[in-house]
Design a protein around this motif. Structure first.
Motif, short mmCIF file in Angstrom:
data_model
loop_
_atom_site.label_atom_id
_atom_site.label_comp_id
_atom_site.label_asym_id
_atom_site.label_seq_id
_atom_site.Cartn_x
_atom_site.Cartn_y
_atom_site.Cartn_z
N THR A 53 0.83 -1.20 0.00
CA THR A 53 0.00 0.00 0.00
C THR A 53 0.87 1.25 0.00
O THR A 53 0.58 2.22 -0.71
N LEU A 54 1.95 1.24 0.78
CA LEU A 54 2.87 2.39 0.78
C LEU A 54 3.52 2.57 -0.59
O LEU A 54 3.66 3.68 -1.08
N TRP A 57 0.90 4.01 -2.96
CA TRP A 57 0.65 5.43 -2.73
C TRP A 57 1.80 6.30 -3.22
O TRP A 57 1.61 7.48 -3.52
N ALA A 58 3.00 5.75 -3.32
CA ALA A 58 4.16 6.55 -3.69
C ALA A 58 4.42 6.58 -5.19
O ALA A 58 4.98 7.55 -5.70
#
Length: 91
Positions: A53-54, A57-58
């Motif tokens: 997820t990180l 998002w990036a």
């Protein structure tokens, strides 16, 4: 400078496209992983979900930032080359 701008734009497009694929396909792949692993691996699947997820998002914001940086480099490169030429000529 033009090669730097081109590389920024190319990497930005790659990151945006890869981020789009990850955004669409990742939930389905995590669902399959959770089904395959079973309830005993819930902590591991949760940790993988958090990390991915990180990453998800990036990727798209970083890609759009690189595209913008490439555009700015292309726009400013001629004026920077003129300034450096003027300073070396002594005027």
């Amino acid at each position: 400078m033009q090669s730097t701008a081109r590389k920024c734009i190319q990497w930005g497009v790659v990151l945006v496209l890869a981020g789009g694929f990850v955004l669409v396909l990742l939930p389905q792949l995590l669902g399959l992983l959770a089904e395959t692993a079973g309830p005993t691996a819930a902590i591991g699947v949760g940790a993988v979900d958090i990390v991915l997820t990180l990453v998800r998002w990036a990727m798209i914001p970083m890609g759009t930032t690189l595209i913008g940086a490439g555009i700015v480099i292309r726009a400013l490169a001629p004026s920077l080359e003129r300034c450096s030429a003027d300073s070396t000529s002594g005027t």
